[in-house]
Design an enzyme around this catalytic site. Structure first.
Site, PDB file in Angstrom:
ATOM      1  N   ASP A  81      92.600  30.619 -17.541  1.00  0.00           N
ATOM      2  CA  ASP A  81      92.114  29.736 -16.478  1.00  0.00           C
ATOM      3  C   ASP A  81      92.141  28.260 -16.853  1.00  0.00           C
ATOM      4  O   ASP A  81      91.398  27.458 -16.285  1.00  0.00           O
ATOM      5  CB  ASP A  81      90.701  30.148 -16.042  1.00  0.00           C
ATOM      6  N   ASP A  85      95.940  35.213 -12.336  1.00  0.00           N
ATOM      7  CA  ASP A  85      96.223  33.775 -12.509  1.00  0.00           C
ATOM      8  C   ASP A  85      97.164  33.457 -13.665  1.00  0.00           C
ATOM      9  O   ASP A  85      97.652  32.329 -13.768  1.00  0.00           O
ATOM     10  CB  ASP A  85      94.944  32.947 -12.710  1.00  0.00           C
ATOM     11  N   ASP A  91      82.382  32.751  -8.060  1.00  0.00           N
ATOM     12  CA  ASP A  91      83.655  32.175  -8.492  1.00  0.00           C
ATOM     13  C   ASP A  91      83.452  31.119  -9.579  1.00  0.00           C
ATOM     14  O   ASP A  91      84.410  30.738 -10.251  1.00  0.00           O
ATOM     15  CB  ASP A  91      84.368  31.512  -7.309  1.00  0.00           C
TER      16      ASP A  91
END
Length: 338
Positions: free
Chosen positions: A124, A162, A312
């Site tokens: 991330d 991701d 989130d």
């Protein structure tokens, strides 16, 4: 389990749907939350899914707590989450235990566990879900534990949300690209070699990498050829229709690969006009309940990959990423029940 076997579960899923329809026609429980249609009209209750429901999920524990506190209406709404299958995101500290509990419990109930491998190094790009394995050696050790714990159990694995899109959008520094491609390809190969595991490599969502052709070479380098397909919309809010159209385009560029969609929170679609629309947006709703009955030949399943009600990140008053947030979960359920 091969991708073909996952698609074959559609036929099995039809049996509980028929039973539910007969039950409702007899006037039993048609107005309970777990019998209602999905927020985008899918009309699939929890009994229609071949996937495992975690009886000890945060949502299930919250239902019990609210019942004990007299919040019966809220508890009833939250069953729209607690009684439906959601993916398990094994922690790096207890990988084998988390995976084993899920696959063994699923086998005992004749269902299939959905798991997320999420521990790639430099995860991330240092944002809300930063972390991951310390280096390639640590990641390979994590993957070995994951693979051993799944073993010959039946499972669906969504691989590294991701990780590929962050290579494409430039967020992950170039110095880490080659290592990531190598680790992803190794992970696909090892998971795909398991006898009853279906693996989907994450490919982002249509609002992120808007031209799917930009993903083709990165997915190829990440081992998509050995995977059963790719996953879309993980932890995002894009509509089923938009994601399906995007999936068809990406599939065509990948020689017909199948895909799955995370429909956990997309019932009202995305929040428009904000750069942080992906992070705990208000006014959202649960989406299509998990099912293999998609009506789309390339779409193997709607899955709840992001666990509805888990934050989130620390935005809009939310707790750290992945932490349970009961009131946000309740808002998603209310949005779906309207």
């Amino acid at each position: 389990m091969s991708g073909r076997r996952l698609r074959a579960l559609t036929a099995l899923a039809a049996l509980p749907v028929l039973a539910a329809a007969l039950s409702c026609s007899a006037g039993s429980g048609a107005d309970t939350p777990s019998a209602r249609a999905g927020s985008d009209g899918a009309g699939v209750g929890p009994g229609a899914s071949p996937f495992w429901v975690d009886p000890a999920s945060p949502a299930a524990r919250q239902v019990q707590a609210w019942e004990a506190a007299g919040r019966e209406e809220d508890a009833d709404l939250l069953r729209l989450i607690s009684e439906r299958p959601t993916a398990v995101w094994p922690t790096a500290d207890d990988t084998a235990e988390d995976v084993r509990r899920a696959v063994e419990s699923a086998e005992a109930t004749d269902t299939t566990a959905v798991l997320v491998a999420y521990n790639i190094p430099h995860r991330d790009c240092g944002q809300y879900s930063r972390g991951g394995a310390a280096d390639a050696t640590a990641y390979r050790a994590y993957l070995a534990e994951f693979v051993r714990a799944v073993g010959d159990h039946e499972a669906v694995v969504v691989l590294e949300p991701d990780a590929v899109p962050h290579l494409v959008d430039g967020c992950t520094p170039a110095v880490h690209h080659d290592e990531r491609y190598t680790l992803l390809a190794e992970a696909v190969e090892r998971l795909a070699a398991l006898p009853r595991t279906t693996v989907y490599l994450d490919a982002g969502n249509p609002s992120w990498i808007t031209d799917p052709r930009r993903l083709v070479r990165p997915l190829e380098r990440s081992g998509i050829a050995a995977a059963d397909g790719f996953a879309l919309n993980v932890s995002n809010f894009q509509t089923d229709a938009d994601v399906t159209a995007y999936g068809r385009r990406l599939s065509a560029a990948l020689g017909g690969k199948h895909f799955v969609i995370d429909s956990s929170r997309n019932g009202n679609g995305p929040l428009d006009g904000r750069a942080d629309a992906w992070c705990n947006p208000p006014g959202r709703a649960l989406g299509t309940p998990p099912t293999t009955e998609t009506g789309e030949p390339l779409l193997d399943a709607y899955l709840w990959i992001k666990r509805p009600g888990e934050s989130d990140g620390e935005c809009r008053g939310g707790p750290p990423a992945g932490r349970w947030w009961a009131e946000y979960a309740l808002g998603l359920a209310r949005g779906a029940a309207r």
